[in-house]
Scaffold this motif. Structure first.
Motif, PDB file in Angstrom:
ATOM      1  N   PRO A  93       0.827  -1.215   0.000  1.00  0.00           N
ATOM      2  CA  PRO A  93       0.000   0.000   0.000  1.00  0.00           C
ATOM      3  C   PRO A  93       0.860   1.265   0.000  1.00  0.00           C
ATOM      4  CG  PRO A  93      -0.683  -1.505   1.747  1.00  0.00           C
ATOM      5  CD  PRO A  93       0.590  -2.038   1.181  1.00  0.00           C
ATOM      6  N   VAL A 117      -3.114  -0.151   9.651  1.00  0.00           N
ATOM      7  CA  VAL A 117      -2.006   0.796   9.731  1.00  0.00           C
ATOM      8  C   VAL A 117      -1.602   0.886  11.194  1.00  0.00           C
ATOM      9  CG1 VAL A 117      -1.270   3.171   9.297  1.00  0.00           C
ATOM     10  CG2 VAL A 117      -2.880   2.069   7.727  1.00  0.00           C
ATOM     11  N   HIS A 133       3.627  -5.050   2.999  1.00  0.00           N
ATOM     12  CA  HIS A 133       3.596  -3.873   3.861  1.00  0.00           C
ATOM     13  C   HIS A 133       4.629  -2.848   3.410  1.00  0.00           C
ATOM     14  CE1 HIS A 133       6.609  -6.414   5.873  1.00  0.00           C
ATOM     15  NE2 HIS A 133       7.201  -5.276   6.149  1.00  0.00           N
ATOM     16  N   ALA A 137       1.825   0.247   6.878  1.00  0.00           N
ATOM     17  CA  ALA A 137       0.524  -0.151   6.325  1.00  0.00           C
ATOM     18  C   ALA A 137       0.680  -1.538   5.724  1.00  0.00           C
ATOM     19  CB  ALA A 137       0.065   0.834   5.256  1.00  0.00           C
ATOM     20  N   VAL A 146      -6.281  -2.364   2.142  1.00  0.00           N
ATOM     21  CA  VAL A 146      -5.482  -2.093   3.344  1.00  0.00           C
ATOM     22  C   VAL A 146      -6.109  -2.825   4.531  1.00  0.00           C
ATOM     23  CG1 VAL A 146      -4.657  -0.308   4.927  1.00  0.00           C
ATOM     24  CG2 VAL A 146      -4.742   0.145   2.470  1.00  0.00           C
ATOM     25  N   ALA A 160      -3.619   5.701   3.791  1.00  0.00           N
ATOM     26  CA  ALA A 160      -3.028   4.526   3.152  1.00  0.00           C
ATOM     27  C   ALA A 160      -4.002   4.023   2.093  1.00  0.00           C
ATOM     28  CB  ALA A 160      -2.758   3.436   4.185  1.00  0.00           C
ATOM     29  N   ASP A 164      -4.295   0.940  -1.199  1.00  0.00           N
ATOM     30  CA  ASP A 164      -3.693  -0.193  -1.902  1.00  0.00           C
ATOM     31  C   ASP A 164      -4.000  -0.171  -3.398  1.00  0.00           C
ATOM     32  OD1 ASP A 164      -2.004  -2.377  -1.782  1.00  0.00           O
ATOM     33  OD2 ASP A 164      -3.631  -3.806  -1.510  1.00  0.00           O
ATOM     34  N   ASP A 215      -1.391  -4.817   3.648  1.00  0.00           N
ATOM     35  CA  ASP A 215      -2.593  -5.188   2.882  1.00  0.00           C
ATOM     36  C   ASP A 215      -3.009  -6.613   3.235  1.00  0.00           C
ATOM     37  OD1 ASP A 215      -0.967  -6.918   1.391  1.00  0.00           O
ATOM     38  OD2 ASP A 215      -1.011  -5.691  -0.410  1.00  0.00           O
TER      39      ASP A 215
END
Length: 153
Positions: free
Chosen positions: A43, A78, A128, A121, A75, A66, A68, A123
């Motif tokens: 992301p 976070v 990350h 962040a 996402v 954030a 993706d 996903d």
């Protein structure tokens, strides 16, 4: 040789069959994309608050965006950490009205000086991205000796 028999299906058969095909097709598309590694990008992360170089006293507000992207898996979460990426990550909470992940940290609980605030962040496929900003924690203002702070009446 075997024979092939063709049968005409009524419209009700097609009506009940097509939604199932669409659901299986959508699920299959995501599974295939994940298997082929198409969800391999992490992301994007943008720190809204605090900005690099900020001086902080008291409570530090953290705000992060954030995303993706349209082809990502989404996402999952976070998190943040101070001065390290090997300790325990603290989750930020998604504010759905602004699509911003938010949290706070008590700057007064840290030592005076420069600190790196790491934001990570992640996903749904485990990718990350970690970014950081450097902030300066200032000493709390001190009161002259003998001065008391009175509560309002």
């Amino acid at each position: 040789m075997g024979s092939i028999t063709y049968r005409k299906l009524g419209s009700s058969s097609w009506t009940s069959f097509l939604p199932a095909v669409a659901i299986v097709g959508l699920l299959g598309t995501h599974l295939t994309a994940a298997a082929l590694g198409l969800y391999s990008s992490a992301p994007s992360v943008s720190v809204v608050e605090p900005l690099t170089g900020s001086s902080l006293e008291g409570r530090m507000q953290i705000a992060v965006r954030a995303d993706d992207g349209p082809m990502g898996s989404g996402v999952r979460g976070v998190e943040f950490q101070l001065d390290s990426t090997s300790g325990t990550w603290k989750p930020l909470t998604l504010d759905p009205s602004s699509m911003t992940y938010r949290g706070t940290w008590e700057a007064a609980s840290g030592t005076v000086g420069h600190h790196d605030l790491y934001i990570r962040a992640t996903d749904y496929t485990g990718n990350h991205r970690t970014v950081y900003v450097t902030v300066n924690v200032s000493a709390s203002p001190t009161r002259p000796a003998g001065v008391q702070v009175l509560a309002p009446l």
